[in-house]
Design an enzyme around this catalytic site. Structure first.
Site, PDB file in Angstrom:
ATOM      1  N   LYS A  88       1.126   4.346  -2.811  1.00  0.00           N
ATOM      2  CA  LYS A  88       0.881   5.749  -2.503  1.00  0.00           C
ATOM      3  C   LYS A  88       2.123   6.609  -2.766  1.00  0.00           C
ATOM      4  O   LYS A  88       2.009   7.782  -3.153  1.00  0.00           O
ATOM      5  CB  LYS A  88       0.405   5.906  -1.057  1.00  0.00           C
ATOM      6  CG  LYS A  88      -1.002   5.360  -0.828  1.00  0.00           C
ATOM      7  CD  LYS A  88      -2.017   6.039  -1.749  1.00  0.00           C
ATOM      8  CE  LYS A  88      -3.438   5.603  -1.474  1.00  0.00           C
ATOM      9  NZ  LYS A  88      -4.427   6.316  -2.325  1.00  0.00           N
ATOM     10  N   TYR A 112       0.836  -1.202   0.000  1.00  0.00           N
ATOM     11  CA  TYR A 112       0.000   0.000   0.000  1.00  0.00           C
ATOM     12  C   TYR A 112       0.872   1.253   0.000  1.00  0.00           C
ATOM     13  O   TYR A 112       0.605   2.207  -0.747  1.00  0.00           O
ATOM     14  CB  TYR A 112      -0.916  -0.006   1.226  1.00  0.00           C
ATOM     15  CG  TYR A 112      -1.840   1.181   1.295  1.00  0.00           C
ATOM     16  CD1 TYR A 112      -2.932   1.282   0.432  1.00  0.00           C
ATOM     17  CD2 TYR A 112      -1.629   2.204   2.211  1.00  0.00           C
ATOM     18  CE1 TYR A 112      -3.788   2.372   0.486  1.00  0.00           C
ATOM     19  CE2 TYR A 112      -2.477   3.296   2.280  1.00  0.00           C
ATOM     20  CZ  TYR A 112      -3.548   3.378   1.414  1.00  0.00           C
ATOM     21  OH  TYR A 112      -4.387   4.470   1.473  1.00  0.00           O
TER      22      TYR A 112
END
Length: 281
Positions: A150, A146
């Site tokens: 990002k 994740y």
């Protein structure tokens, strides 16, 4: 002045829903989207238009964008909020989950941006807001996939900001800290620690990582939405809007020497409790 705002990932209980509500309350025409229209229930009360949109489908993106252009002629603000979670050790995480996370958060965001930006460029103005994360500044154990997605959103936005500037398009990154939402619960449903994992002895830390941002100190969704909306609606927005509980810690970590950051994260996420069972020669 009323602006036309397209927001992705507006499922109830998330920050996209709160942003749609807040932008609508500021007298803007909001097109709130998500894959499941039922998840947008209630937004019509604030005057939001609701559309079904899958950001991993080019056909879906093109259809929705063209529908808005045909109806109102333009899009002033695009907020790329739709995203997919991924929790687990880099050595263990299901690669299908990892690929879905990266494809959605990075390439899905890029697909929507490309579809909308070409219309903005024709008008010579527009604003694209990409929802990144504080883990885009500083990655943490158990959220590596994740975090890298990002970080890619931040990097992509930095390039887009320069490349789209000649066409009058601003590009903004929003990096939320710990914000109350249903995103953590979505991640918790996906996390698992295989029985043969190197990290089985700290499974509880890995599982807890999914909802780490949902503690009692997390920033309420409406407070976050109010802050971001105010910044985005300014004629000139900041390049980065970093807001929410614990967000300052991640920014500080970004500038600290890596050995200090690593020392803190190593203990905070339980790696000092790992039982390695080293084989003796």
């Amino acid at each position: 002045m009323t602006q036309v705002v397209l927001i992705t990932g507006c499922s109830k209980g998330g920050i996209g829903y709160a942003l749609a509500k807040q932008f609508a309350q500021e007298k803007n025409l909001v097109f709130a989207t998500t894959r499941n229209l039922d998840a947008l229930e209630g937004l019509e009360e604030y005057g939001c238009e609701k559309e079904e949109l899958d950001i991993n489908s080019q056909a879906s993106i093109d259809s929705v964008v063209q529908k808005i252009i045909d109806r109102v002629g333009h899009i002033d603000v695009l907020i790329n909020n739709a995203g997919a979670p991924a929790v687990g050790a880099m050595m263990d995480i299901d690669l299908e989950t990892a690929q879905r996370c990266v494809n959605t958060n990075v390439f899905g965001t890029l697909k929507v941006t490309r579809a909308v930006a070409k219309h903005m460029a024709k008008r010579g103005k527009g604003k694209i807001v990409n929802i990144g994360s504080v883990v885009g500044y500083t990655s943490t154990p158990w959220a590596g996939i994740y975090a890298l997605s990002k970080a890619a959103v931040h990097s992509m936005s930095d390039t887009l900001r320069i490349e789209l500037k000649p066409f009058g398009i601003q590009v903004v990154v929003v990096a939320p800290g710990a914000i109350t939402s249903n995103f953590g619960n979505a991640g918790a449903k996906l996390v698992s620690v295989p029985e043969d994992s190197l990290y089985i002895s700290v499974a509880k830390f890995i599982i807890a990582r999914a909802t780490a941002s949902q503690g009692p100190g997390s920033t309420p969704t409406d407070v976050f939405a109010t802050h971001v909306t105010k910044k985005v609606l300014k004629p000139v927005s900041p390049n980065y809007i970093t807001f929410g509980a614990t967000s300052w810690i991640f920014v500080v970590f970004y500038y600290l020497p890596s050995f200090i950051r690593d020392f803190f994260l190593y203990k905070r996420f339980g790696l000092n409790h790992i039982k390695t069972n080293k084989q003796q020669d």
